[in-house]
Design an enzyme around this catalytic site. Structure first.
Site, mmCIF file in Angstrom:
data_model
loop_
_atom_site.group_PDB
_atom_site.id
_atom_site.type_symbol
_atom_site.label_atom_id
_atom_site.label_comp_id
_atom_site.label_asym_id
_atom_site.label_seq_id
_atom_site.Cartn_x
_atom_site.Cartn_y
_atom_site.Cartn_z
ATOM 1 N N GLU A 1 2.835 -0.264 5.011
ATOM 2 C CA GLU A 1 2.040 0.059 3.831
ATOM 3 C C GLU A 1 0.922 -0.948 3.539
ATOM 4 O O GLU A 1 0.896 -1.603 2.483
ATOM 5 C CB GLU A 1 2.967 0.211 2.619
ATOM 6 C CG GLU A 1 3.986 1.326 2.837
ATOM 7 C CD GLU A 1 4.849 1.640 1.625
ATOM 8 O OE1 GLU A 1 4.708 0.942 0.603
ATOM 9 O OE2 GLU A 1 5.658 2.574 1.709
ATOM 10 N N GLU B 1 9.161 6.472 6.372
ATOM 11 C CA GLU B 1 10.016 6.317 5.201
ATOM 12 C C GLU B 1 10.043 7.636 4.450
ATOM 13 O O GLU B 1 9.004 8.244 4.197
ATOM 14 C CB GLU B 1 9.511 5.209 4.268
ATOM 15 C CG GLU B 1 9.711 3.798 4.781
ATOM 16 C CD GLU B 1 9.317 2.750 3.753
ATOM 17 O OE1 GLU B 1 9.278 3.084 2.546
ATOM 18 O OE2 GLU B 1 9.043 1.603 4.157
#
Length: 729
Positions: free
Chosen positions: A242, A484
């Site tokens: 991220e 995820e």
């Protein structure tokens, strides 16, 4: 592992591999003994004297956990490591004990036929910024003082929050926009452009930070290479979890983003207001709350740092430079980096260059980072697959075709459920709303609104379809792994009426009051089960690979994942006190069971209170051709669990092939002599069974494709219903 378009292919057998994976695990964000709610020991001696040995689990417990994950049908681990875990003691000082520990765990993965890709994890830069990942010494390197991040709003950190138990849920995510993380990400990706005066040890801060990041991850790669774990276990490396653009591309530092779905929560300083606060200047900032259609402004709040600054004093900076052997260029003085570069003037408290960061083309800097990172990893692991992860929610930029052997590894969460910690009767098609599918103006929120269970499930399918298509278009014809995906297990339980009218009533009533349900987590009707089933249905409907977030053995019944109030672990162990108590981990609470418990076995005296029904689902692990469709129906009180899978032969292949399907014994008991309990229907071929362990078995389906290479081959497997047991007193 080979790649064939959007499919992973087993190099030895030529079978297509579908990866059903899990992140191992969120606990690795934290050093031993330092949960995010603990103040004692936080930011002591630059957080150098910490250890991550034993994260994600102690080595002597690794077999227990890896066996459990294998039994649950996982064949892929997204293995979390952090730059901090490797290089926390100081620049160029690597934790050899931690590196050796990682290698020993990976060796054990081989015994369970688990494939792994390494995830260099971070959230909002570091633990000191209220997240995780990067070393504490990176803060004094750029002149920041984490001890004052709270008073100056440079970061909201649970460790220093006045009441850690009431830390606002998901507010940690706003740290990406606050001064500490935003400054560090800007320097990491584009310091040469935006901070040319920041020279340390003869190089720009961007070069210094990136080179240490690359070298730290290379330490892991070296040991994987030296221990013959390449490809046999480790198939590749994530680029960075991220990543964030920091201040890059902000059009005006005096304004918040005008994107009305950009995440905002709590006090939200603009970039300029953050610079003022970090320099000790009291400043009024906007306050935001989260509503059904996204963030909403809720007045202003005056923040007063009371004379504290987020920047180190000249004396403290000098001390850090001596300790870490840094030699700064004389032009890089103490104080605010952005004041030094003439973006604003601290003395007069005025903005000089409000558009300084505009049109910075963040994607250009990120692609340059990706290319350099790929080169660094492949200097050791030449065949490594690079799992490309652009910023969250955004469509990926066009990746240069010179980069090969990639996998697209975006993340996706049902954001409404994640933030509200509640499974609502409504949801919003956030991805396609973000991409402009519903036009402009406030009415686009209504067009993106989905009401009722059926519409919500399709909404999830549509969002992942968009994400997958964007990867094919911009990253290339490569596999997609949702790196995820998961649910909060600490949901507020609510009861809901069925049907469209019931869904609308549930949606409206959820704004005003809660009606609590007596459903336990182990029932088909629990909100956790519905949410996870909708998530996994979206994965299966798009034939995607995935890694669920996450598996954490030391998840706590009060503190959850022990990180910022999150509670997403699929494991929470409840120890049984009585030595006479036998617990079947396939049946999650003694009140409920499948129809047939004849195959129940004792695994341990610890019960996983999180083993919801929809987590345990059949799927094809290895396929003798190209997948066409997969449909899994979770068992309920009224409906048998089922799995319907279709595939076709790979072009040019005309021979007998074997397809291997994983089946959880809890709902699909291994076939007995009379073949009772589980029904199997096939359009072609025949099947055999192999019972691997107590809690799962592999169905091997063989088809001769030489007769009709254009055919679609189908198999349907039906298992059991859920049955309420007689309570024992």
């Amino acid at each position: 592992m080979d790649l064939d378009g959007k499919w992973f292919v087993n190099r030895g057998t030529g079978q297509t591999v579908l990866f059903r994976g899990v992140n191992v695990g969120g606990g690795t964000k934290l050093p031993i003994g330092m949960p995010s709610h603990e103040r004692n020991g936080f930011w002591v001696d630059y957080d150098r004297k910490v250890t991550f040995v034993g994260r994600p689990f102690p080595l002597n417990e690794a077999d227990e956990h890896l066996d459990r994950l294998s039994q649950w049908g996982f064949n892929l681990l997204r293995f979390v490591v952090t730059w901090e875990a490797i290089e926390h003691q100081g620049p160029g000082i690597y934790d050899q004990d931690y590196l050796e520990y990682v290698v020993e765990v990976l060796k054990k993965c081989k015994n369970y036929k688990l494939k792994v890709f390494i995830d260099p994890h971070q959230d909002t830069w570091s633990r000191q910024c209220g997240g995780s990942g990067h070393p504490g010494w990176t803060h004094p390197l750029v002149g920041l003082d984490p001890s004052n991040f709270g008073p100056t709003a440079a970061a909201i950190v649970q460790n220093t929050y006045p009441t850690p138990e009431s830390f606002p849920k998901m507010i940690w995510n706003t740290n990406y926009q606050r001064l500490a993380a935003a400054t560090l990400f800007t320097l990491f990706f584009a310091g040469k452009h935006y901070a040319p005066l920041c020279i340390v040890n003869g190089v720009n801060i961007q070069t210094y930070l990136q080179s240490h990041y690359f070298n730290a991850i290379k330490q892991v790669a070296y040991r994987i290479h030296d221990n013959d774990l390449e490809d046999s276990v480790v198939i590749g490396y994530d680029s960075m979890n991220e990543p964030n653009q920091g201040y890059i591309d902000i059009p005006d530092i005096t304004k918040l983003s005008e994107d009305d779905i950009a995440f905002k929560m709590g006090p939200m300083p603009t970039a300029y207001e953050g610079m003022r606060l970090a320099s000790g200047i009291p400043t009024a900032v906007q306050n935001w709350v989260f509503a059904w259609n996204g963030p909403r402004k809720d007045g202003t709040i005056m923040l007063d740092p009371e004379g504290r600054e987020a920047w180190l004093s000249e004396e403290a900076l000098h001390e850090a430079c001596v300790i870490f052997d840094w030699k700064r260029d004389p032009a890089w003085t103490s104080g605010c980096i952005w004041d030094i570069h003439g973006i604003w003037d601290r003395k007069s408290e005025t903005v000089i260059q409000p558009e300084y960061f505009a049109k910075g083309q963040y994607h250009k800097y990120w692609i340059e980072f990706l290319q350099n990172y790929t080169e660094a990893i492949r200097s050791i692991h030449t065949d490594a697959i690079i799992f490309v992860q652009p910023p969250v929610i955004e469509a990926p930029p066009l990746i240069p075709r010179s980069l090969e052997r990639l996998a697209y590894a975006p993340h996706w969460y049902d954001g409404l459920t994640l933030v509200k910690k509640k499974w609502c009767s409504y949801n919003v098609d956030v991805v396609n709303l973000n991409r402009g599918k519903y036009g402009t103006g406030p009415l686009r929120f209504l067009r993106a609104l989905r009401v009722g269970e059926k519409a919500i499930r399709q909404c999830f399918v549509d969002q992942l379809q968009t994400i997958q298509s964007e990867g094919q278009a911009n990253v290339g014809d490569y596999p997609c792994v949702i790196g995820e995906i998961g649910i909060p297990f600490d949901m507020e339980q609510t009861s809901k009426s069925s049907g469209l009218l019931g869904g609308i009533w549930g949606w409206l009533s959820s704004f005003f009051f809660e009606v609590h349900s007596d459903s336990s987590i182990s029932t088909p009707n629990s909100d956790q089960n519905k949410a996870m089933d909708a998530n996994m249905n979206a994965i299966e409907s798009n034939l995607l690979n995935c890694a669920i977030w996450h598996y954490m053995p030391d998840n706590d019944s009060f503190w959850g994942d022990c990180w910022n109030g999150e509670d997403l672990s699929i494991l929470q162990l409840e120890r049984e006190d009585s030595s006479d108590t036998v617990v079947n981990e396939n049946v999650w609470q003694s009140e409920y069971s499948c129809e047939d418990e004849s195959n129940s076995r004792l695994m341990s005296r610890s019960r996983n209170t999180r083993s919801i029904i929809s987590l345990h689902r059949p799927y094809p692990q290895r396929i003798s051709g190209v997948p066409v469709s997969l449909k899994v129906v979770s068992p309920t009180f009224n409906e048998r669990g089922s799995c319907t899978f279709r595939y076709k032969a790979r072009p040019g292949e005309q021979k007998s092939h074997e397809t291997e399907l994983y089946l959880p014994s809890s709902y699909y008991p291994p076939l007995s002599e009379d073949k009772s309990g589980t029904d199997v229907w096939m359009s072609h071929g025949y099947f055999t069974k192999t019972v691997v362990k107590e809690r799962h078995w592999i169905l091997t389906w063989t088809v001769d494709t030489s007769n009709d290479s254009e055919a679609i081959y189908e198999i349907r497997i039906e298992g059991l219903k859920i049955q309420k047991k007689q309570k024992m007193y």
